[in-house]
Design an enzyme around this catalytic site. Sequence first.
Site, PDB file in Angstrom:
ATOM      1  CB  ALA A 139      -0.916  -0.013   1.217  1.00 30.53           C
ATOM      2  CG  ASN A 207       1.019  -5.101   7.659  1.00 26.91           C
ATOM      3  OD1 ASN A 207       1.599  -5.941   8.317  1.00 26.91           O
ATOM      4  ND2 ASN A 207      -0.294  -4.990   7.635  1.00 26.91           N
ATOM      5  CG  HIS A 237       0.488   5.590   4.124  1.00 21.18           C
ATOM      6  ND1 HIS A 237       0.193   5.245   5.424  1.00 21.18           N
ATOM      7  CD2 HIS A 237      -0.233   4.725   3.359  1.00 21.18           C
ATOM      8  CE1 HIS A 237      -0.653   4.221   5.440  1.00 21.18           C
ATOM      9  NE2 HIS A 237      -0.924   3.895   4.203  1.00 21.18           N
TER      10      HIS A 237
END
Length: 285
Positions: A139, A207, A237
């Site tokens: 991701a 993760n 992010h």
Amino acid sequence: MTETPLGLSQTPACARALPPLRVAVAGLGAVGLKIVEALDEGLDGCVLTAVSARDKVAAADRLSALTHPVPVVDIGELEPLADLVVECAPAALLPAIVEPFLRAGKTAVVLSSGALLANEGLVATARAHGGQIVVPTGALLGLDAVTAAAEGEIRAVRMVTRKPVRGLVGAPYLVENGIAIEDITDPLRIFHGTPREAAVGFPANLNVAVALSLAGIGPDRTTLEIWADPALERNTHRIEVEADSAIFTMAIENIPTDNPKTGRITALSVLAYLRKLRAPLRVGS
Ligand SMILES: NC(=O)C1=CN([C@@H]2O[C@H](COP(=O)(O)OP(=O)(O)OC[C@H]3O[C@@H](n4cnc5c(N)ncnc54)[C@H](OP(=O)(O)O)[C@@H]3O)[C@@H](O)[C@H]2O)C=CC1
Ligand SMILES: O=C([O-])CC(=O)C(=O)O
């Protein structure tokens, strides 16, 4: 010979082409089912040969539309059926899925990358038997740049994650610290620490932070903030890297899957990796 859009000569198929890589998928959730469906539709150089699911009856239903049905087996039975396993199951199952493949000198693609920190012995197992653990970009983005920078000297890696409330509720860190986020009306910083700490406190949510740390300066020197933001729809992010080769900033807004913790791009990252394994032209490391 024909010309491709790249101007490269397209040669006839090689008479010595490798046989397709036999791929197993462990876990049929948001990530696993997407990978299974794409493999079933056809992905150059790979063939789906087995899957594993907690509930085999429900799995049979989820797989009923496959053109090329494959066996649904327990995770301990996957290894003889495949050359490579994609682990996309709950983090606690990581060693049981990955270890048999590593012991057989095969490859394990690991999505529950946070769980690698509590199972570091798997790296020694891979080394001893000629296997390989692959942590895909998942991701995230830019792990090729981070690993390149790590060949030189990285001074700092900082990551700030902002997630919708539903992508974080239930995380052990929040429960253990009595942090209630269900009714917040403004963004709230819920964690400031390292990916090693986040892997324990947010095993199903961060993760990406562990993957970033393994690419760069490790799970104890990378810094991480996590925010719960009730106004957000996407898992976002932002990463800053300071190295002697480059200073760079990266950001991604992930559209969630049916699982609000997981971004859509995660499964696509694995498909891109699998496609590169047998491709005559490989872009990105
Ligand atoms: N590295 C990265 O960038 C990212 C990593 N992740 C991680 O990847 C993993 C998969 O994510 P996601 O697909 O969203 O998770 P899901 O919860 O959607 O899927 C996990 C699947 O594993 C199944 N499962 C449970 N027990 C077993 C078992 N014993 N054998 C086989 N399968 C089992 C579950 O079945 P059931 O539903 O029946 O319980 C479920 O279908 C998670 O650990 C997640 O945290 C996610 C996003 C990004
Ligand atoms: O890291 C994870 O497990 C998931 C994640 O943040 C995302 O999908 O954006």
